[in-house]
Design an enzyme around this catalytic site. Sequence first.
Site, PDB file in Angstrom:
ATOM      1  CG  ASP A  36      12.111   3.646-126.699  1.00 33.07           C
ATOM      2  OD1 ASP A  36      11.860   3.033-127.792  1.00 33.07           O
ATOM      3  OD2 ASP A  36      12.172   5.136-126.757  1.00 33.07           O
ATOM      4  CG  ASP A  62      20.793   7.587-124.779  1.00 34.08           C
ATOM      5  OD1 ASP A  62      21.117   6.957-125.545  1.00 34.08           O
ATOM      6  OD2 ASP A  62      20.799   8.758-125.009  1.00 34.08           O
ATOM      7  CB  VAL A  63      21.121   1.936-126.058  1.00 31.07           C
ATOM      8  CG1 VAL A  63      19.943   1.265-125.603  1.00 31.07           C
ATOM      9  CG2 VAL A  63      21.056   2.749-127.072  1.00 31.07           C
ATOM     10  CB  SER A 151      20.406  -0.583-142.346  1.00 25.79           C
ATOM     11  OG  SER A 151      19.853   0.319-143.409  1.00 25.79           O
ATOM     12  CE1 TYR A 164      20.438   3.456-139.123  1.00 25.55           C
ATOM     13  CE2 TYR A 164      20.551   3.319-141.751  1.00 25.55           C
ATOM     14  CZ  TYR A 164      20.115   2.977-140.330  1.00 25.55           C
ATOM     15  OH  TYR A 164      18.863   2.103-140.114  1.00 25.55           O
ATOM     16  CE  LYS A 168      21.001  -0.006-138.041  1.00 25.70           C
ATOM     17  NZ  LYS A 168      20.796  -0.429-136.923  1.00 25.70           N
TER      18      LYS A 168
HETATM   19  N1  LIG Z   1      12.511   1.503-140.546  1.00 26.99           N
HETATM   20  C1  LIG Z   1      13.547   1.228-141.305  1.00 26.99           C
HETATM   21  O1  LIG Z   1      13.189   1.181-142.571  1.00 26.99           O
HETATM   22  C2  LIG Z   1      14.577   0.670-141.111  1.00 26.99           C
HETATM   23  C3  LIG Z   1      15.423  -0.229-142.033  1.00 26.99           C
HETATM   24  C4  LIG Z   1      16.817  -0.478-141.574  1.00 26.99           C
HETATM   25  C5  LIG Z   1      17.063  -0.601-140.222  1.00 26.99           C
HETATM   26  N2  LIG Z   1      16.113  -0.040-139.182  1.00 26.99           N
HETATM   27  C6  LIG Z   1      16.555  -0.088-137.981  1.00 26.99           C
HETATM   28  O2  LIG Z   1      15.571  -0.628-136.963  1.00 26.99           O
HETATM   29  C7  LIG Z   1      15.829  -0.180-135.730  1.00 26.99           C
HETATM   30  C8  LIG Z   1      14.471   0.188-135.181  1.00 26.99           C
HETATM   31  O3  LIG Z   1      14.242   1.460-135.949  1.00 26.99           O
HETATM   32  P1  LIG Z   1      12.461   1.772-136.461  1.00 26.99           P
HETATM   33  O4  LIG Z   1      12.444   1.870-137.707  1.00 26.99           O
HETATM   34  O5  LIG Z   1      11.482   0.959-135.547  1.00 26.99           O
HETATM   35  O6  LIG Z   1      12.469   3.085-135.645  1.00 26.99           O
HETATM   36  P2  LIG Z   1      11.541   4.013-134.663  1.00 26.99           P
HETATM   37  O7  LIG Z   1      12.047   5.482-134.489  1.00 26.99           O
HETATM   38  O8  LIG Z   1       9.985   3.820-134.882  1.00 26.99           O
HETATM   39  O9  LIG Z   1      11.756   3.117-133.427  1.00 26.99           O
HETATM   40  C9  LIG Z   1      13.284   3.271-132.831  1.00 26.99           C
HETATM   41  C10 LIG Z   1      12.874   3.018-131.217  1.00 26.99           C
HETATM   42  O10 LIG Z   1      14.306   3.232-130.634  1.00 26.99           O
HETATM   43  C11 LIG Z   1      14.481   4.240-129.647  1.00 26.99           C
HETATM   44  N3  LIG Z   1      15.752   4.819-129.435  1.00 26.99           N
HETATM   45  C12 LIG Z   1      16.374   5.669-130.405  1.00 26.99           C
HETATM   46  N4  LIG Z   1      17.487   5.821-129.763  1.00 26.99           N
HETATM   47  C13 LIG Z   1      17.750   5.481-128.437  1.00 26.99           C
HETATM   48  C14 LIG Z   1      18.533   5.318-127.571  1.00 26.99           C
HETATM   49  N5  LIG Z   1      19.582   6.028-127.886  1.00 26.99           N
HETATM   50  N6  LIG Z   1      18.277   4.574-126.672  1.00 26.99           N
HETATM   51  C15 LIG Z   1      17.207   3.760-126.340  1.00 26.99           C
HETATM   52  N7  LIG Z   1      16.277   3.958-127.193  1.00 26.99           N
HETATM   53  C16 LIG Z   1      16.507   4.867-128.401  1.00 26.99           C
HETATM   54  C17 LIG Z   1      13.232   5.351-130.211  1.00 26.99           C
HETATM   55  O11 LIG Z   1      12.772   5.942-128.997  1.00 26.99           O
HETATM   56  C18 LIG Z   1      12.191   4.407-130.872  1.00 26.99           C
HETATM   57  O12 LIG Z   1      11.268   3.958-129.771  1.00 26.99           O
HETATM   58  C19 LIG Z   1      16.979   0.792-135.841  1.00 26.99           C
HETATM   59  O13 LIG Z   1      18.184   0.239-135.357  1.00 26.99           O
HETATM   60  C20 LIG Z   1      16.971   1.214-137.175  1.00 26.99           C
HETATM   61  O14 LIG Z   1      18.328   1.569-137.784  1.00 26.99           O
HETATM   62  C21 LIG Z   1      14.882   0.403-139.482  1.00 26.99           C
END
Ligand SMILES: NC(=O)c1ccc[n+]([C@@H]2O[C@H](COP(=O)([O-])OP(=O)(O)OC[C@H]3O[C@@H](n4cnc5c(N)ncnc54)[C@H](O)[C@@H]3O)[C@@H](O)[C@H]2O)c1
Length: 272
Positions: A36, A62-63, A151, A164, A168
């Site tokens: 993370d 950071d990825v 997404s 975004y 995606k």
């Molecule tokens: N929640 C939704 O409705 C939803 C819908 C479609 C897609 N997604 C995708 O699911 C994935 C996870 O999202 P989530 O909803 O669990 O969000 P979240 O914010 O709860 O968790 C995301 C995690 O990724 C980490 N992160 C963000 N940028 C980063 C980086 N550059 N390097 C390393 N870590 C990083 C954050 O610190 C966090 O812990 C994402 O790719 C998001 O686009 C989520």
Amino acid sequence: MKLEGKVALVTGSARGIGRAVVDKLAAEGVRLVINDVDPQPAEEAASELRGGGTEVAVCAGDVTATDFADRFISTAIDSFGGVDLIINNAGYTWDGVIQKMSDEQFDAMLEVHLKAPFRILRAAAGPLREAARREAAEGRIVRRKVVNVSSVAGIWGNAGQVNYATAKAGITGMTKTLAREWGRYQVNVNAVAFGLIGTRMTQGVGPEGARMEIGGRALPAGIPQSARQAIESQIPFGRAGTPEEAAGAVYLFCIPESDYVSGQVLLVTGGQ
Ligand SMILES: NC(=O)c1ccc[n+]([C@@H]2O[C@H](COP(=O)([O-])OP(=O)(O)OC[C@H]3O[C@@H](n4cnc5c(N)ncnc54)[C@H](O)[C@@H]3O)[C@@H](O)[C@H]2O)c1
């Protein structure tokens, strides 16, 4: 335990969907490399998982950093001797209508959602190929799996998310291409495209909003309560999915029952 002893690398696994994925995989006996951008919750997740008996290595950072992918793959190889499952999950949103969107804002989404998974998978290519060759010489086939997190914004589009949604959508091309390139290495490459899942990213916020810090930027977190309710009213199940339900879809692409499924994008939307 369908995945006992496998080694999984999961980006963005300190909270939200990524955290639910590592919890699910840990329950199946998987050894984990968690990542993370926020090191403290990553360490907290690691110590909770270790408390439950799971072997965990942490590769915080950071990825989007140029050295991240090599560090991530090396952590798996140095800690556990290989790579079996790669879940490209880390990400965030930085919304805006196109006329107000800066190049920086557009590029940030391509970097985190598209280029980071590209670099990670490129760094994994050598070890995956070598493992497949070694196992073929031994007369064995070991399946390995990639699950990229996408997404519905990347499938249907979403107003206010041209950055975004574009990134995606690119995940679909990457997934389908690598499914073709890596079939010969016995690697399945699939994607899950989530609808609304209840996490920090989609929390309903009041007029004062909420903030999160990523990459040194303080960005808005969550979506206005009224917008969230409007989205939920469009979902046949009438509610957002939980992180655990989202993790269940990732899990489907990891288990042996999906060994002949590759190049697919699974919509995980509560029927929307
Ligand atoms: N929640 C939704 O409705 C939803 C819908 C479609 C897609 N997604 C995708 O699911 C994935 C996870 O999202 P989530 O909803 O669990 O969000 P979240 O914010 O709860 O968790 C995301 C995690 O990724 C980490 N992160 C963000 N940028 C980063 C980086 N550059 N390097 C390393 N870590 C990083 C954050 O610190 C966090 O812990 C994402 O790719 C998001 O686009 C989520």
